[in-house]
Design an enzyme around this catalytic site. Structure first.
Site, PDB file in Angstrom:
ATOM      1  N   THR A  16     -94.633 -31.171 -36.051  1.00 55.13           N
ATOM      2  CA  THR A  16     -94.789 -31.188 -37.094  1.00 55.13           C
ATOM      3  C   THR A  16     -93.747 -30.775 -38.222  1.00 55.13           C
ATOM      4  OG1 THR A  16     -96.726 -29.739 -36.041  1.00 55.13           O
ATOM      5  CG2 THR A  16     -96.419 -29.473 -38.381  1.00 55.13           C
ATOM      6  N   LYS A  20    -103.484 -33.003 -39.739  1.00 49.95           N
ATOM      7  CA  LYS A  20    -102.925 -31.610 -39.053  1.00 49.95           C
ATOM      8  C   LYS A  20    -102.722 -30.928 -40.221  1.00 49.95           C
ATOM      9  CE  LYS A  20    -100.210 -29.330 -36.440  1.00 49.95           C
ATOM     10  NZ  LYS A  20    -100.111 -28.819 -35.108  1.00 49.95           N
ATOM     11  N   LYS A  23     -96.045 -21.309 -40.683  1.00 52.91           N
ATOM     12  CA  LYS A  23     -94.787 -22.755 -40.925  1.00 52.91           C
ATOM     13  C   LYS A  23     -96.457 -23.766 -41.304  1.00 52.91           C
ATOM     14  CE  LYS A  23     -93.279 -26.972 -38.592  1.00 52.91           C
ATOM     15  NZ  LYS A  23     -92.775 -27.117 -37.459  1.00 52.91           N
TER      16      LYS A  23
HETATM   17  P1  NAD Z   1     -89.390 -25.649 -29.627  1.00 54.56           P
HETATM   18  O1  NAD Z   1     -88.815 -24.817 -30.962  1.00 54.56           O
HETATM   19  O2  NAD Z   1     -89.521 -24.816 -28.535  1.00 54.56           O
HETATM   20  O3  NAD Z   1     -89.008 -26.490 -29.671  1.00 54.56           O
HETATM   21  C1  NAD Z   1     -88.271 -27.639 -29.784  1.00 54.56           C
HETATM   22  C2  NAD Z   1     -86.680 -28.685 -29.176  1.00 54.56           C
HETATM   23  O4  NAD Z   1     -86.560 -28.899 -29.862  1.00 54.56           O
HETATM   24  C3  NAD Z   1     -85.691 -27.242 -28.523  1.00 54.56           C
HETATM   25  O5  NAD Z   1     -85.046 -27.754 -27.204  1.00 54.56           O
HETATM   26  C4  NAD Z   1     -84.398 -27.598 -29.454  1.00 54.56           C
HETATM   27  O6  NAD Z   1     -83.365 -27.702 -28.556  1.00 54.56           O
HETATM   28  C5  NAD Z   1     -84.621 -28.886 -29.664  1.00 54.56           C
HETATM   29  N1  NAD Z   1     -83.990 -29.846 -30.583  1.00 54.56           N
HETATM   30  C6  NAD Z   1     -83.874 -29.146 -32.327  1.00 54.56           C
HETATM   31  N2  NAD Z   1     -82.452 -30.120 -32.446  1.00 54.56           N
HETATM   32  C7  NAD Z   1     -82.565 -31.038 -32.124  1.00 54.56           C
HETATM   33  C8  NAD Z   1     -81.748 -31.984 -31.850  1.00 54.56           C
HETATM   34  N3  NAD Z   1     -80.896 -32.140 -33.112  1.00 54.56           N
HETATM   35  N4  NAD Z   1     -81.609 -32.575 -30.801  1.00 54.56           N
HETATM   36  C9  NAD Z   1     -82.032 -32.511 -29.855  1.00 54.56           C
HETATM   37  N5  NAD Z   1     -83.173 -31.136 -29.617  1.00 54.56           N
HETATM   38  C10 NAD Z   1     -82.926 -30.582 -30.742  1.00 54.56           C
HETATM   39  O7  NAD Z   1     -90.876 -25.490 -29.949  1.00 54.56           O
HETATM   40  P2  NAD Z   1     -92.399 -25.971 -29.458  1.00 54.56           P
HETATM   41  O8  NAD Z   1     -93.273 -24.821 -29.445  1.00 54.56           O
HETATM   42  O9  NAD Z   1     -91.772 -27.133 -28.807  1.00 54.56           O
HETATM   43  O10 NAD Z   1     -93.115 -26.766 -31.161  1.00 54.56           O
HETATM   44  C11 NAD Z   1     -92.268 -28.287 -30.580  1.00 54.56           C
HETATM   45  C12 NAD Z   1     -92.750 -29.190 -32.354  1.00 54.56           C
HETATM   46  O11 NAD Z   1     -94.389 -29.151 -32.227  1.00 54.56           O
HETATM   47  C13 NAD Z   1     -93.009 -28.364 -33.476  1.00 54.56           C
HETATM   48  O12 NAD Z   1     -92.436 -29.449 -34.799  1.00 54.56           O
HETATM   49  C14 NAD Z   1     -93.746 -27.709 -34.505  1.00 54.56           C
HETATM   50  O13 NAD Z   1     -94.557 -26.923 -34.660  1.00 54.56           O
HETATM   51  C15 NAD Z   1     -95.679 -28.669 -33.037  1.00 54.56           C
HETATM   52  N6  NAD Z   1     -96.165 -28.123 -32.218  1.00 54.56           N
HETATM   53  C16 NAD Z   1     -96.323 -26.115 -31.623  1.00 54.56           C
HETATM   54  C17 NAD Z   1     -96.862 -26.115 -31.012  1.00 54.56           C
HETATM   55  C18 NAD Z   1     -96.751 -24.962 -30.427  1.00 54.56           C
HETATM   56  O14 NAD Z   1     -97.874 -24.514 -29.517  1.00 54.56           O
HETATM   57  N7  NAD Z   1     -96.023 -24.833 -29.606  1.00 54.56           N
HETATM   58  C19 NAD Z   1     -98.380 -26.570 -30.921  1.00 54.56           C
HETATM   59  C20 NAD Z   1     -98.180 -26.988 -32.038  1.00 54.56           C
HETATM   60  C21 NAD Z   1     -97.176 -28.251 -32.316  1.00 54.56           C
END
Ligand code: NAD
Length: 294
Positions: free
Chosen positions: A96, A171, A246
């Site tokens: 997102t 979204k 966010k």
């Molecule tokens: P998270 O922080 O758990 O995971 C993000 C991952 O990306 C981490 O493991 C981090 O190490 C990795 N990362 C960061 N920079 C990187 C790079 N340069 N190279 C490789 N890996 C890298 O976040 P999440 O909860 O998995 O959310 C991911 C996305 O999904 C976000 O944009 C969030 O807004 C969206 N989202 C989350 C949810 C939820 O409920 N968690 C729901 C809908 C959407």
């Protein structure tokens, strides 16, 4: 079956990549966290030591990263996806992120001859694990047709929203409605309490009247009427207030950039900022009712 490079194995990306492995795809994974990579390797994925390596010699790249700056770095940065992917690789970003960054990455990808879609998701960690996410997809008809069967391994509904950036637009527009209706629903319960109207009675009436919304009937912010809502579990997320904040910030950034008037979206963002600043960012977003009670 496809060969897929998956970048970003966090709370969402980990179980999403796992579903691709389970469905029989050949998946190569990368994350900055070795632990996250190890978990997927134990589950049958191959290890990549960089985003570029994950993107090399695969048919599809999927990314699930925190924000626009991470997505830009992973795709457009030195040694990143655009430098390493083979011609014809389909690029799917499910993070997102802000609409402007999504369109910037899409343009950079297209300039190098790649098809790119923004494909953010609705649904949390449980939906990611269960393969029941909803994907909102922005990109060409041809790119959507190619992305659809891959996304179907991770989701139950895959919707083509339009051109580049419209998945992100869908979204944040949806979540702006969610933030506003949750606050409105909370305010109604707080007022009902003051007026001596029982929670269940307000629910029974409003759920069949014009005050009905998802915030009321699927995610009721008071305990009782909807047994599965986080209100019944001490407001444990669910969908954390930090996540709602966010998305409301992204909506306000987009509104400013596009010149749209969204005063309630702005107020909702400010209320969630106040809630998060009070140390409640890890609380479910429906817990804002406690702040509104004062
Ligand atoms: P998270 O922080 O758990 O995971 C993000 C991952 O990306 C981490 O493991 C981090 O190490 C990795 N990362 C960061 N920079 C990187 C790079 N340069 N190279 C490789 N890996 C890298 O976040 P999440 O909860 O998995 O959310 C991911 C996305 O999904 C976000 O944009 C969030 O807004 C969206 N989202 C989350 C949810 C939820 O409920 N968690 C729901 C809908 C959407």
């Amino acid at each position: 079956m496809a060969t897929i490079g998956f970048i970003g194995l966090g709370n969402m990306g980990g179980p999403m990549a796992q579903n691709l492995v389970t469905k029989g795809h050949e998946v190569k994974v990368f994350d900055l966290s070795d632990e996250a990579v190890n978990t997927l390797v134990d589950a049958g994925a191959a290890r990549a030591d960089s985003a570029g390596e994950a993107a090399r010699d695969v048919q599809v790249v999927v990314s699930m990263l925190p924000a626009g700056k991470h997505v830009k770095a992973v795709y457009m940065g030195e040694g990143g996806v655009l430098e390493n992917a083979a011609p014809g690789t389909l690029l799917i970003d499910s993070s997102t992120i802000d609409v402007d960054s999504a369109r910037e990455v899409a343009a950079a990808a297209e300039a190098k001859g790649f098809e790119f879609v923004d494909a953010p998701v609705s649904g949390g960690v449980a939906a990611a694990a269960g393969g029941t996410l909803t994907f909102m997809v922005g990109g060409s008809d041809a790119a959507f047709a190619k992305a659809d069967p891959i996304l179907a391994c991770m989701g139950k509904a895959i919707i083509h929203a339009g051109g580049h950036g419209t998945g992100q637009a869908a979204k944040i527009c949806n979540n702006m409605v969610l933030g506003i209706t949750m606050i409105a629903t909370c305010e109604a319960f707080v007022l009902a309490e003051k007026l001596g109207l029982d929670h269940q009675k307000l629910y029974d009436i409003s759920s069949k009247a014009s005050g009905q919304s998802w915030s009321l009937t699927s995610y009721c912010p008071v305990p009782g009427p909807v047994p599965t809502s986080p209100a019944n579990n001490d407001y444990k997320p669910g969908f954390a207030a930090a996540m709602m904040l966010k998305d409301l910030r992204l909506a306000q950034d987009a509104a400013e950039s596009a010149g749209a008037n969204t005063p309630l979206g702005h107020d909702a963002m400010e209320l969630y900022e106040k809630f998060a600043a009070a140390g409640e960012d890890g609380t479910d977003f429906s817990g804002i009712i406690n702040m509104l009670r004062g």
